[in-house]
Design a protein around this motif. Sequence first.
Motif, short mmCIF file in Angstrom:
data_model
loop_
_atom_site.label_atom_id
_atom_site.label_comp_id
_atom_site.label_asym_id
_atom_site.label_seq_id
_atom_site.Cartn_x
_atom_site.Cartn_y
_atom_site.Cartn_z
N ASN A 1 0.84 -1.20 0.00
CA ASN A 1 0.00 0.00 0.00
C ASN A 1 0.88 1.26 0.00
N PRO A 2 0.74 2.14 -1.00
CA PRO A 2 1.63 3.30 -1.07
C PRO A 2 1.58 4.18 0.18
N HIS A 3 0.45 4.17 0.89
CA HIS A 3 0.36 4.99 2.10
C HIS A 3 1.13 4.39 3.28
N LEU A 4 1.55 3.13 3.13
CA LEU A 4 2.32 2.50 4.21
C LEU A 4 3.82 2.51 3.94
N ARG A 5 4.21 3.01 2.79
CA ARG A 5 5.63 2.97 2.43
C ARG A 5 6.44 3.93 3.29
N THR A 6 7.68 3.54 3.54
CA THR A 6 8.55 4.45 4.28
C THR A 6 9.38 5.27 3.31
N ARG A 7 9.99 6.34 3.84
CA ARG A 7 10.68 7.29 2.97
C ARG A 7 12.04 6.76 2.50
N LEU A 8 12.58 7.37 1.46
CA LEU A 8 13.92 7.01 0.97
C LEU A 8 14.52 8.29 0.42
N ASP A 9 15.49 8.83 1.15
CA ASP A 9 16.07 10.12 0.75
C ASP A 9 17.37 9.95 -0.01
N PHE A 10 17.68 10.93 -0.85
CA PHE A 10 18.88 10.83 -1.70
C PHE A 10 19.68 12.13 -1.72
N ASP A 11 19.24 13.14 -0.98
CA ASP A 11 20.00 14.39 -0.93
C ASP A 11 21.26 14.18 -0.09
N GLN A 12 22.21 15.13 -0.16
CA GLN A 12 23.51 14.94 0.49
C GLN A 12 23.40 14.81 2.01
N SER A 13 22.36 15.37 2.61
CA SER A 13 22.26 15.30 4.07
C SER A 13 21.52 14.07 4.55
N PHE A 14 20.41 13.76 3.95
CA PHE A 14 19.55 12.71 4.51
C PHE A 14 19.58 11.41 3.72
N GLY A 15 20.29 11.40 2.58
CA GLY A 15 20.48 10.15 1.85
C GLY A 15 21.72 9.47 2.39
N THR A 16 21.58 8.23 2.87
CA THR A 16 22.77 7.50 3.34
C THR A 16 23.43 6.83 2.12
#
Length: 400
Positions: free
Chosen positions: A222-237
């Motif tokens: 369910n797309p509303h249950l998905r968790t985030r995935l960041d890619f910017d220099q600060s919050f993307g691991t």
Amino acid sequence: MRVFIAGIDGYLGWALAQYMTQQGHTVAGADALMRRQWVAEMDSYSAIPIANHEERMAAFEAEFGTNLDFRVGDLTDYDFVKTCLEDFQPDAIVHLAQMPSAPYSMLDNKHAVWTQVNNITTNLNILYAIKDVVPNAHLVKLGTMGEYGQPNVDIPEGFFDVEFNGRQDTLWFPRAAGSWYHQSKVHDSHNTYFTTKIWNLRATDIMQGVVFGTTYPEMNENPHLRTRLDFDQSFGTAINRFCAQAVVGHPLTLYGAGTMKRAFLPLRDSMRCLTLAVENPATAGEFRVFNQFAESYSIVELAYIVQSVGQEIGLDVQVKHYDNPRVEKEEHYYNPIRENLDRIGYVPTTDVKSEIKVMLKDLIQFKERIEAKKQLLVPDIRWDGSHQRSKELNLPETVQ
Ligand SMILES: NC(=O)c1ccc[n+]([C@@H]2O[C@H](COP(=O)([O-])OP(=O)(O)OC[C@H]3O[C@@H](n4cnc5c(N)ncnc54)[C@H](O)[C@@H]3O)[C@@H](O)[C@H]2O)c1
């Protein structure tokens, strides 16, 4: 068990709320929804679109047949923390509610001070609220492997045996963190240890490696249950960022030679380990340290793994070196020990290639979202306080 997740709206927290509910635990939590604002401040967003708070609550209820007691509030407010614990009466508190980015904390004085005030205060408030409200509850506190720095000896789980001037003791292993954020975690570790001695609290300090992954196997689609995935220099691991770069054809941004080593674990292992820690609590007065990771790699090794997996699914992935915006050793010894989690049943996922393939296939669906923020993929936050985009370096390829 009744598990309170502080930081339940975040990358790990939202996944953990679902994972622990699936494991039969009763979950509640709190979050000030700040991660959403920090990423927006970086002019970015999650590559995977995430639902707003109301949509998440409705989707959780539809999926799990129960209302999630998720309170929106700031955990630097002691009365708020106390009320949460009084109402829910948890057996365990998983504390994830901190600002988790090294570059964000290195932006300037304002961000450094805010990071330390926020992170140390949420932890102190939780420690006091446990003492005042639920003194038998077990705190599972998220620290990071970054607290240890890059020592030229093996990294034990928190403590080591020392012999000095003919006498012996088991002492706190020195922490040598590499950013204001990591320093905030070191302060928390000290504060937490102190409360196990003065108030007999029970605590597990999790020195977690870098987490990667968009999902875990049992996560609902369910797309509303998905968790985030960041890619910017600060919050993307690291691996998350590399995978986002790979799907849009941007070179993977290796900092310097890329030979520095880190410990990593997939999202599914992070969920499993945190659940094991909760289900096997520390005893009263005990302060345990778990080094929580699956394997360690150099960053350059990982870049070439992403490249080869990318090629298998038809992506043309380049790897390039950029001048390193951080102050860190690039050539160093790195050998963290992991025994405590294994003892309570952790079997690490070692098939990193399969995990990365899942991520790449997942992120390809969101290629346009990442492409729209392509200008953010090369870092410009530098440890010397200046803001300059890193330049490409001409270094020979080290690993293939
Ligand atoms: N993700 C990783 O790779 C990783 C690795 C090692 C350690 N950790 C640690 O794990 C924890 C969770 O990491 P994450 O990646 O899920 O980060 P995240 O930013 O996605 O989650 C943290 C959550 O805490 C909330 N929060 C922060 N301060 C708060 C406050 N004062 N009041 C209420 N809510 C607050 C944020 O809004 C956010 O939703 C962090 O402590 C981080 O340092 C993460």
